[in-house]
Design a protein around this motif. Structure first.
Motif, PDB file in Angstrom:
ATOM      1  N   PHE A  17       0.836  -1.191   0.000  1.00 45.25           N
ATOM      2  CA  PHE A  17       0.000   0.000   0.000  1.00 45.25           C
ATOM      3  C   PHE A  17       0.876   1.248   0.000  1.00 45.25           C
ATOM      4  O   PHE A  17       2.079   1.188   0.259  1.00 45.25           O
ATOM      5  N   LEU A  18       0.254   2.387  -0.290  1.00 49.48           N
ATOM      6  CA  LEU A  18       0.981   3.656  -0.364  1.00 49.48           C
ATOM      7  C   LEU A  18       1.773   3.936   0.915  1.00 49.48           C
ATOM      8  O   LEU A  18       1.239   3.853   2.016  1.00 49.48           O
ATOM      9  N   GLY A  19       3.051   4.260   0.749  1.00 47.55           N
ATOM     10  CA  GLY A  19       3.887   4.636   1.885  1.00 47.55           C
ATOM     11  C   GLY A  19       4.339   3.494   2.764  1.00 47.55           C
ATOM     12  O   GLY A  19       4.883   3.722   3.847  1.00 47.55           O
ATOM     13  N   ALA A  20       4.161   2.262   2.297  1.00 48.70           N
ATOM     14  CA  ALA A  20       4.513   1.115   3.146  1.00 48.70           C
ATOM     15  C   ALA A  20       6.014   0.928   3.290  1.00 48.70           C
ATOM     16  O   ALA A  20       6.479   0.339   4.258  1.00 48.70           O
ATOM     17  N   GLY A  21       6.781   1.408   2.317  1.00 50.42           N
ATOM     18  CA  GLY A  21       8.236   1.234   2.379  1.00 50.42           C
ATOM     19  C   GLY A  21       8.767   0.275   1.338  1.00 50.42           C
ATOM     20  O   GLY A  21       9.840  -0.312   1.530  1.00 50.42           O
ATOM     21  N   LYS A  22       8.066   0.129   0.214  1.00 56.14           N
ATOM     22  CA  LYS A  22       8.487  -0.801  -0.836  1.00 56.14           C
ATOM     23  C   LYS A  22       9.870  -0.457  -1.388  1.00 56.14           C
ATOM     24  O   LYS A  22      10.720  -1.332  -1.555  1.00 56.14           O
ATOM     25  N   THR A  23      10.080   0.837  -1.663  1.00 64.03           N
ATOM     26  CA  THR A  23      11.343   1.237  -2.277  1.00 64.03           C
ATOM     27  C   THR A  23      12.512   1.031  -1.321  1.00 64.03           C
ATOM     28  O   THR A  23      13.612   0.660  -1.738  1.00 64.03           O
ATOM     29  N   THR A  24      12.293   1.234  -0.036  1.00 63.95           N
ATOM     30  CA  THR A  24      13.353   1.003   0.957  1.00 63.95           C
ATOM     31  C   THR A  24      13.742  -0.469   0.992  1.00 63.95           C
ATOM     32  O   THR A  24      14.934  -0.811   1.042  1.00 63.95           O
ATOM     33  N   VAL A  25      12.743  -1.346   0.950  1.00 60.94           N
ATOM     34  CA  VAL A  25      13.019  -2.786   0.903  1.00 60.94           C
ATOM     35  C   VAL A  25      13.781  -3.123  -0.373  1.00 60.94           C
ATOM     36  O   VAL A  25      14.770  -3.877  -0.354  1.00 60.94           O
ATOM     37  N   LEU A  26      13.337  -2.561  -1.496  1.00 64.85           N
ATOM     38  CA  LEU A  26      13.994  -2.827  -2.775  1.00 64.85           C
ATOM     39  C   LEU A  26      15.440  -2.343  -2.762  1.00 64.85           C
ATOM     40  O   LEU A  26      16.343  -3.035  -3.264  1.00 64.85           O
ATOM     41  N   GLN A  27      15.687  -1.175  -2.167  1.00 64.09           N
ATOM     42  CA  GLN A  27      17.057  -0.663  -2.069  1.00 64.09           C
ATOM     43  C   GLN A  27      17.965  -1.662  -1.365  1.00 64.09           C
ATOM     44  O   GLN A  27      19.093  -1.913  -1.799  1.00 64.09           O
ATOM     45  N   HIS A  28      17.470  -2.233  -0.266  1.00 63.12           N
ATOM     46  CA  HIS A  28      18.290  -3.177   0.493  1.00 63.12           C
ATOM     47  C   HIS A  28      18.522  -4.461  -0.305  1.00 63.12           C
ATOM     48  O   HIS A  28      19.623  -5.020  -0.286  1.00 63.12           O
ATOM     49  N   LEU A  29      17.501  -4.931  -1.013  1.00 61.40           N
ATOM     50  CA  LEU A  29      17.651  -6.142  -1.821  1.00 61.40           C
ATOM     51  C   LEU A  29      18.689  -5.929  -2.930  1.00 61.40           C
ATOM     52  O   LEU A  29      19.499  -6.823  -3.222  1.00 61.40           O
ATOM     53  N   LEU A  30      18.685  -4.748  -3.539  1.00 61.06           N
ATOM     54  CA  LEU A  30      19.597  -4.488  -4.653  1.00 61.06           C
ATOM     55  C   LEU A  30      21.056  -4.455  -4.202  1.00 61.06           C
ATOM     56  O   LEU A  30      21.975  -4.717  -4.993  1.00 61.06           O
ATOM     57  N   LYS A  31      21.286  -4.137  -2.944  1.00 55.28           N
ATOM     58  CA  LYS A  31      22.657  -4.136  -2.416  1.00 55.28           C
ATOM     59  C   LYS A  31      23.256  -5.537  -2.383  1.00 55.28           C
ATOM     60  O   LYS A  31      24.467  -5.695  -2.203  1.00 55.28           O
ATOM     61  N   GLN A  32      22.418  -6.546  -2.535  1.00 57.08           N
ATOM     62  CA  GLN A  32      22.879  -7.932  -2.437  1.00 57.08           C
ATOM     63  C   GLN A  32      23.207  -8.546  -3.791  1.00 57.08           C
ATOM     64  O   GLN A  32      23.464  -9.742  -3.906  1.00 57.08           O
ATOM     65  N   LYS A  33      23.240  -7.740  -4.847  1.00 57.48           N
ATOM     66  CA  LYS A  33      23.521  -8.255  -6.186  1.00 57.48           C
ATOM     67  C   LYS A  33      24.968  -8.737  -6.294  1.00 57.48           C
ATOM     68  O   LYS A  33      25.902  -7.992  -5.990  1.00 57.48           O
ATOM     69  N   PRO A  34      25.168  -9.974  -6.723  1.00 57.51           N
ATOM     70  CA  PRO A  34      26.537 -10.437  -6.991  1.00 57.51           C
ATOM     71  C   PRO A  34      27.170  -9.596  -8.105  1.00 57.51           C
ATOM     72  O   PRO A  34      26.487  -9.155  -9.030  1.00 57.51           O
ATOM     73  N   GLU A  35      28.476  -9.385  -8.044  1.00 61.87           N
ATOM     74  CA  GLU A  35      29.148  -8.508  -8.992  1.00 61.87           C
ATOM     75  C   GLU A  35      28.982  -8.956 -10.433  1.00 61.87           C
ATOM     76  O   GLU A  35      28.863  -8.137 -11.349  1.00 61.87           O
ATOM     77  N   HIS A  36      28.968 -10.257 -10.664  1.00 59.21           N
ATOM     78  CA  HIS A  36      28.947 -10.774 -12.032  1.00 59.21           C
ATOM     79  C   HIS A  36      27.545 -10.793 -12.645  1.00 59.21           C
ATOM     80  O   HIS A  36      27.390 -11.106 -13.830  1.00 59.21           O
ATOM     81  N   GLU A  37      26.502 -10.449 -11.875  1.00 60.51           N
ATOM     82  CA  GLU A  37      25.135 -10.509 -12.383  1.00 60.51           C
ATOM     83  C   GLU A  37      24.632  -9.130 -12.807  1.00 60.51           C
ATOM     84  O   GLU A  37      25.107  -8.104 -12.336  1.00 60.51           O
ATOM     85  N   LYS A  38      23.655  -9.165 -13.696  1.00 58.78           N
ATOM     86  CA  LYS A  38      22.951  -7.936 -14.082  1.00 58.78           C
ATOM     87  C   LYS A  38      21.510  -8.064 -13.618  1.00 58.78           C
ATOM     88  O   LYS A  38      20.851  -9.067 -13.887  1.00 58.78           O
ATOM     89  N   TRP A  39      21.022  -7.062 -12.895  1.00 57.35           N
ATOM     90  CA  TRP A  39      19.648  -7.061 -12.400  1.00 57.35           C
ATOM     91  C   TRP A  39      18.862  -5.942 -13.070  1.00 57.35           C
ATOM     92  O   TRP A  39      19.412  -4.874 -13.381  1.00 57.35           O
ATOM     93  N   ALA A  40      17.576  -6.196 -13.255  1.00 54.28           N
ATOM     94  CA  ALA A  40      16.699  -5.195 -13.861  1.00 54.28           C
ATOM     95  C   ALA A  40      15.569  -4.865 -12.904  1.00 54.28           C
ATOM     96  O   ALA A  40      15.130  -5.722 -12.118  1.00 54.28           O
ATOM     97  N   ILE A  41      15.115  -3.618 -12.981  1.00 60.58           N
ATOM     98  CA  ILE A  41      14.018  -3.152 -12.128  1.00 60.58           C
ATOM     99  C   ILE A  41      12.992  -2.455 -13.003  1.00 60.58           C
ATOM    100  O   ILE A  41      13.339  -1.548 -13.782  1.00 60.58           O
ATOM    101  N   LEU A  42      11.740  -2.852 -12.888  1.00 59.74           N
ATOM    102  CA  LEU A  42      10.630  -2.190 -13.570  1.00 59.74           C
ATOM    103  C   LEU A  42       9.770  -1.531 -12.510  1.00 59.74           C
ATOM    104  O   LEU A  42       9.198  -2.212 -11.654  1.00 59.74           O
ATOM    105  N   MET A  43       9.690  -0.215 -12.552  1.00 63.41           N
ATOM    106  CA  MET A  43       8.944   0.523 -11.542  1.00 63.41           C
ATOM    107  C   MET A  43       7.738   1.200 -12.182  1.00 63.41           C
ATOM    108  O   MET A  43       7.770   1.585 -13.348  1.00 63.41           O
TER     109      MET A  43
END
Length: 336
Positions: A17-43
């Protein structure tokens, strides 16, 4: 909308829901990307000005696509289908995250992305819904239809803002877990959005749902026809059964114009045995009433006018649904 991906991409929907903190959770998940991988985000932003994209990493290894205006959860959103196809074909990511607008219905998005033409390209993971734990005490907020629809679609619920939850929030969270025990596979208390990728990297398990005529109508159809095929349901009333995570969910929806006798209806619900949860809202001779039963507590109260009469029962074993339906219909006042 040709899709050229050779390998299905693990795809996570991070909704809420609005203001729940989705982007903050996503920010933390993206920090876990292995160096050799490419990740995509559709917002997806409902408005025409994109803000959230600026909060995400802009360095190499990430490809971010933002859709502005409207909701990508809506089945009519061809731009989403085109944007996603291009993102997969041009970027060829190892992992994809989709963040719908807080005004969206993620169940509709899941339904789109699990259609046959996406199955070679998308490996759908468990649907994540982010919930603001500090607002759980606010009944008006948590009983909104959109909020309820998002939660019912959830396989994993992330509770954000846990550091400012009060005792009322904690109590409401326990009730939430009871109410959604049939659907939610995992509850995560996220301090400042900190969710580990392994916690959400689970296979998506679709809810098996069958919507059919009322049981007494089905019985008549079967007795009069050689075929056991039930007609497609296009209007109320109807009966449905869902199976998920070892639970059975049976429900009925009746037209808004139907009215029920309150005390006989209450007796029917109180006399039921071997269930895990009952939720209902009915138009009665005492006004609109909502019911929220768990084995420890039978709660009912006056309610706002609803779009229909409905009841949903969660069990681990089938009950005598035909008998229950007959009892419910006996409580009806205007037999139209």
């Amino acid at each position: 909308m040709k899709i050229l991906q050779n390998k299905a991409v693990k795809t996570h929907i991070i909704s809420g829901f609005l203001g729940a903190g989705k982007t903050t959770v996503l920010q933390h998940l993206l920090k876990q990307k292995p160096e050799h991988e490419k990740w995509a985000i559709l917002m997806n932003e409902f408005g025409q000005i994109g803000i959230d994209q600026q909060l995400l990493p802009q360095n190499s290894g990430f490809e971010i696509k933002e859709l502005l205006g409207g909701c990508l959860c809506c089945s009519s959103q061809l731009p989403m289908q085109i944007a996603l196809s291009r993102l997969l074909n041009e970027t060829k990511p190892d992992r994809l995250f989709i963040e719908p607008t807080g005004l969206g219905h993620p169940a509709e998005l899941i339904e789109q992305l699990t259609e046959p033409h996406w199955q070679q390209s998308i490996d759908m993971r468990a649907l994540v819904i982010v919930v603001d734990g500090s607002r759980l005490h606010d009944e008006a907020w948590r009983t909104q239809n959109l909020y309820q629809d998002q939660l019912k679609a959830a396989e994993i619920v992330v509770i954000s803002h846990t550091d400012v939850m009060n005792s009322e929030d904690q109590h409401a969270l326990q009730q939430l877990k009871i109410d959604h025990q049939a659907y939610v596979r995992s509850w995560i208390l996220a301090d400042h959005g900190q969710v580990e990728l392994a916690q959400i990297d689970l296979d998506h398990v679709a809810i098996q749902r069958k919507i059919q005529p009322l049981l007494k109508v089905q019985k008549t159809i079967l007795s009069q026809a050689e075929s056991t095929e039930m007609p497609v349901i296009k209007q109320l009333p109807y009966h449905y059964v869902e199976s998920t995570n070892g639970y059975m969910v049976a429900g009925w929806k009746f037209p808004k114009r139907w009215q029920f006798e309150f005390y006989p209806l209450l007796d029917v619900l109180c006399d039921l045995q071997d269930w895990l949860r009952i939720k209902a809202i009915f138009s009665t001779d005492q006004g609109w009433k909502s019911f929220n039963f768990n084995p420890e507590q039978f709660n009912y109260k006056s309610a706002e006018e609803n779009i229909d009469n409905r009841i949903e029962i969660i069990t681990q074993n089938p009950l005598d649904w035909e008998k229950l339906e007959a009892l419910l219909l006996e409580c009806q006042l205007n037999l139209q």
